[in-house]
Design a protein around this motif. Structure first.
Motif, PDB file in Angstrom:
ATOM      1  N   LEU A  67      56.665  47.743  23.033  1.00 20.75           N
ATOM      2  CA  LEU A  67      57.824  47.055  23.600  1.00 20.75           C
ATOM      3  C   LEU A  67      57.555  46.633  25.045  1.00 20.75           C
ATOM      4  O   LEU A  67      57.997  45.556  25.475  1.00 20.75           O
ATOM      5  CB  LEU A  67      59.050  47.958  23.529  1.00 20.75           C
ATOM      6  N   GLN A  68      56.850  47.443  25.788  1.00 27.65           N
ATOM      7  CA  GLN A  68      56.537  47.084  27.177  1.00 27.65           C
ATOM      8  C   GLN A  68      55.709  45.804  27.242  1.00 27.65           C
ATOM      9  O   GLN A  68      55.939  44.950  28.111  1.00 27.65           O
ATOM     10  CB  GLN A  68      55.789  48.242  27.845  1.00 27.65           C
ATOM     11  N   ILE A  69      54.764  45.664  26.326  1.00 23.57           N
ATOM     12  CA  ILE A  69      53.964  44.436  26.287  1.00 23.57           C
ATOM     13  C   ILE A  69      54.845  43.238  25.950  1.00 23.57           C
ATOM     14  O   ILE A  69      54.748  42.170  26.579  1.00 23.57           O
ATOM     15  CB  ILE A  69      52.830  44.587  25.261  1.00 23.57           C
ATOM     16  N   THR A  70      55.732  43.412  24.977  1.00 19.65           N
ATOM     17  CA  THR A  70      56.615  42.316  24.569  1.00 19.65           C
ATOM     18  C   THR A  70      57.566  41.928  25.691  1.00 19.65           C
ATOM     19  O   THR A  70      57.805  40.733  25.931  1.00 19.65           O
ATOM     20  CB  THR A  70      57.410  42.727  23.321  1.00 19.65           C
ATOM     21  N   LEU A  71      58.117  42.918  26.398  1.00 20.24           N
ATOM     22  CA  LEU A  71      59.026  42.610  27.504  1.00 20.24           C
ATOM     23  C   LEU A  71      58.299  41.897  28.634  1.00 20.24           C
ATOM     24  O   LEU A  71      58.865  40.990  29.271  1.00 20.24           O
ATOM     25  CB  LEU A  71      59.659  43.901  28.025  1.00 20.24           C
ATOM     26  N   ARG A  72      57.071  42.274  28.887  1.00 18.12           N
ATOM     27  CA  ARG A  72      56.286  41.567  29.908  1.00 18.12           C
ATOM     28  C   ARG A  72      56.078  40.117  29.512  1.00 18.12           C
ATOM     29  O   ARG A  72      56.291  39.190  30.309  1.00 18.12           O
ATOM     30  CB  ARG A  72      54.928  42.255  30.089  1.00 18.12           C
ATOM     31  N   ASP A  73      55.674  39.890  28.256  1.00 19.87           N
ATOM     32  CA  ASP A  73      55.459  38.520  27.782  1.00 19.87           C
ATOM     33  C   ASP A  73      56.749  37.711  27.832  1.00 19.87           C
ATOM     34  O   ASP A  73      56.764  36.553  28.255  1.00 19.87           O
ATOM     35  CB  ASP A  73      54.922  38.543  26.341  1.00 19.87           C
TER      36      ASP A  73
END
Length: 265
Positions: A67-73
């Protein structure tokens, strides 16, 4: 007190929608028993997977990492899409020839399904962060462009004429009159675009980067990790609603202070 009531009127439908989604979830599983307990997970199953199961901590951490990767993107795509929409909307309002030339092209591109554009975007920008954020920015850009352009056009004509009478340029009128007048439209575009940026990031991760929550959702299906699949969907839905609510509350607070009816609060 009026401000609290205003924010409450905004948040109450969101809370009601979440309850309705929970009811629809239960009804769906009851209406289609052929889905079976192996594939179709109930809210209790998701709660067990994320909270009470012996492996809940590991499962939660894996979803949070993705989720952290998705929120960054999504955050980068949201920022890029909103800035591009603001810039292009300002050009459209300032120069009619630019709008007449490029708006049909923009609408034509908007009509093409993003899934069809994704291979080209991945080919041009690669499978990394840039390709994913471009997809997220595209999802944000087009709705925001329409809303912001409409807001800029609704600027008070008398105020624009006053700026021109005192020798102000077209850009001065845009900066001092049109942009403040378009504040409600900009904030509404931001509120609507936040979930769109998240969806664009998920799609980009699924089709492009192979990282983040979008990729893990797809990997969970062939590996029969249905509990993780349902839990990930629940988490991303809750995060999307939460982000929508946060931006909506900020919108209400800003408009209560600086909007057309700001003096009443």
């Amino acid at each position: 007190m009026n401000l609290v009531r205003r924010v409450g009127r905004f948040l109450f439908p969101l809370f009601t929608s979440l309850l309705l989604m929970l009811v629809i979830w239960y009804v769906f599983l009851k209406a289609f028993p052929q889905v079976g307990p192996r594939v179709g997970k109930t809210p209790r199953d998701v709660w067990t997977y994320l909270v009470t199961a012996p492996t809940a901590g590991t499962a939660r951490q894996a979803i949070v990492d993705d989720l952290q990767i998705t929120l960054r993107d999504a955050a980068i795509g949201f920022g890029a899409g909103m800035l591009a929409a603001l810039a292009v909307a300002a050009l459209f309002v300032s120069f009619a020839a630019v709008e007449q030339t490029f708006l049909p092209v923009a609408m034509l591109l908007r009509s093409v399904p993003l899934v069809a554009l994704s291979p080209i975007i991945v080919l041009v920008f690669g499978r990394g962060l840039v390709g994913v954020t471009v997809l997220a920015a595209i999802v944000v850009f087009f709705p925001a462009l329409v809303m912001i352009t409409t807001g800029l056009r609704n600027a008070p004509r008398q105020a624009l004429d006053l700026v021109a009478a005192y020798g102000g340029s077209r850009w001065t009128g845009l900066r001092m009159v049109a942009v403040p007048a378009a504040l409600p439209s900009v904030l509404a575009a931001a509120r609507i675009s936040v979930p769109g940026a998240l969806i664009g990031a998920l799609l980009g991760e699924w089709l492009g980067s192979g990282t983040g929550l979008g990729a893990s959702l797809i990997r969970a299906i062939p590996t029969f990790q249905y509990s993780r699949l349902w839990a990930s969907i629940v988490i991303v839905t809750l995060v999307s609603v939460l982000l929508y609510a946060v931006v909506g509350v900020i919108e209400n607070l800003v408009l209560a202070r600086f909007g057309p009816e700001g003096g009443r609060y």
